[in-house]
Design a protein around this motif. Structure first.
Motif, PDB file in Angstrom:
ATOM      1  N   ARG A  72       6.751  -0.534 -18.567  1.00 29.30           N
ATOM      2  CA  ARG A  72       6.908   0.048 -19.899  1.00 29.30           C
ATOM      3  C   ARG A  72       8.337  -0.073 -20.394  1.00 29.30           C
ATOM      4  O   ARG A  72       8.609   0.070 -21.569  1.00 29.30           O
ATOM      5  CB  ARG A  72       6.519   1.518 -19.866  1.00 29.30           C
ATOM      6  N   LYS A  73       9.273  -0.338 -19.521  1.00 27.88           N
ATOM      7  CA  LYS A  73      10.672  -0.410 -19.914  1.00 27.88           C
ATOM      8  C   LYS A  73      10.930  -1.611 -20.813  1.00 27.88           C
ATOM      9  O   LYS A  73      11.639  -1.507 -21.798  1.00 27.88           O
ATOM     10  CB  LYS A  73      11.549  -0.498 -18.664  1.00 27.88           C
TER      11      LYS A  73
ATOM     12  N   ALA B  97       6.837   3.004  -8.616  1.00 29.55           N
ATOM     13  CA  ALA B  97       6.010   1.814  -8.369  1.00 29.55           C
ATOM     14  C   ALA B  97       4.998   1.614  -9.490  1.00 29.55           C
ATOM     15  O   ALA B  97       4.775   0.491  -9.944  1.00 29.55           O
ATOM     16  CB  ALA B  97       5.302   1.952  -7.023  1.00 29.55           C
ATOM     17  N   LEU B  98       4.401   2.705  -9.970  1.00 26.99           N
ATOM     18  CA  LEU B  98       3.417   2.608 -11.047  1.00 26.99           C
ATOM     19  C   LEU B  98       4.054   2.102 -12.335  1.00 26.99           C
ATOM     20  O   LEU B  98       3.514   1.221 -13.002  1.00 26.99           O
ATOM     21  CB  LEU B  98       2.755   3.964 -11.271  1.00 26.99           C
ATOM     22  N   LEU B  99       5.227   2.626 -12.680  1.00 25.61           N
ATOM     23  CA  LEU B  99       5.893   2.184 -13.898  1.00 25.61           C
ATOM     24  C   LEU B  99       6.409   0.757 -13.765  1.00 25.61           C
ATOM     25  O   LEU B  99       6.513   0.044 -14.763  1.00 25.61           O
ATOM     26  CB  LEU B  99       7.035   3.133 -14.259  1.00 25.61           C
TER      27      LEU B  99
ATOM     28  N   LEU C 180       6.330  11.699  -5.087  1.00 23.66           N
ATOM     29  CA  LEU C 180       6.018  11.536  -6.505  1.00 23.66           C
ATOM     30  C   LEU C 180       6.974  10.550  -7.170  1.00 23.66           C
ATOM     31  O   LEU C 180       6.560   9.713  -7.981  1.00 23.66           O
ATOM     32  CB  LEU C 180       6.083  12.878  -7.232  1.00 23.66           C
ATOM     33  N   ASP C 181       8.250  10.622  -6.826  1.00 24.26           N
ATOM     34  CA  ASP C 181       9.229   9.706  -7.396  1.00 24.26           C
ATOM     35  C   ASP C 181       8.912   8.261  -7.028  1.00 24.26           C
ATOM     36  O   ASP C 181       8.910   7.387  -7.881  1.00 24.26           O
ATOM     37  CB  ASP C 181      10.629  10.074  -6.900  1.00 24.26           C
ATOM     38  N   ARG C 182       8.625   8.016  -5.764  1.00 25.48           N
ATOM     39  CA  ARG C 182       8.311   6.650  -5.323  1.00 25.48           C
ATOM     40  C   ARG C 182       7.008   6.141  -5.941  1.00 25.48           C
ATOM     41  O   ARG C 182       6.914   4.987  -6.338  1.00 25.48           O
ATOM     42  CB  ARG C 182       8.215   6.587  -3.796  1.00 25.48           C
TER      43      ARG C 182
END
Length: 88
Positions: A55-56, A48-50, A42-44
């Motif tokens: 969005r940053k 990758a999606l973000l 989930l973290d990876r």
């Protein structure tokens, strides 16, 4: 598929028949690695999606055109001498 379901049912019955401490240890040994694997995936995936969405930083702002000449007030400001306080 019936063989897998039958094996799983017998495994559940075996775990349910154990005393609490061994039952806790069997579940802990099985669930901790699975939980870490799910959290890692989930973290990876979210990272990758973000990164794709970015969005940053958001959309990059457009900069105004830079003039070819320096304005007179800016040229005069650069020509001034620096005043020092006198303290050493």
């Amino acid at each position: 598929m019936h063989q897998i379901a039958g094996w799983w049912d017998s495994f559940e019955l075996w775990v349910a028949g154990l005393p609490f401490i061994p039952q806790f240890l069997v579940v802990l040994v099985g669930m901790v690695p699975v939980s870490f694997a799910i959290a890692y995936l989930l973290d990876r995936t979210l990272r990758a999606l973000l990164r794709v969405i970015d969005r940053k930083h958001g959309p990059e702002p457009t900069l105004p055109a830079v003039p070819d000449t320096v304005p007179a007030d800016l040229a005069a400001a650069e020509a001034r001498r620096t005043v020092r306080s006198g303290a050493h």
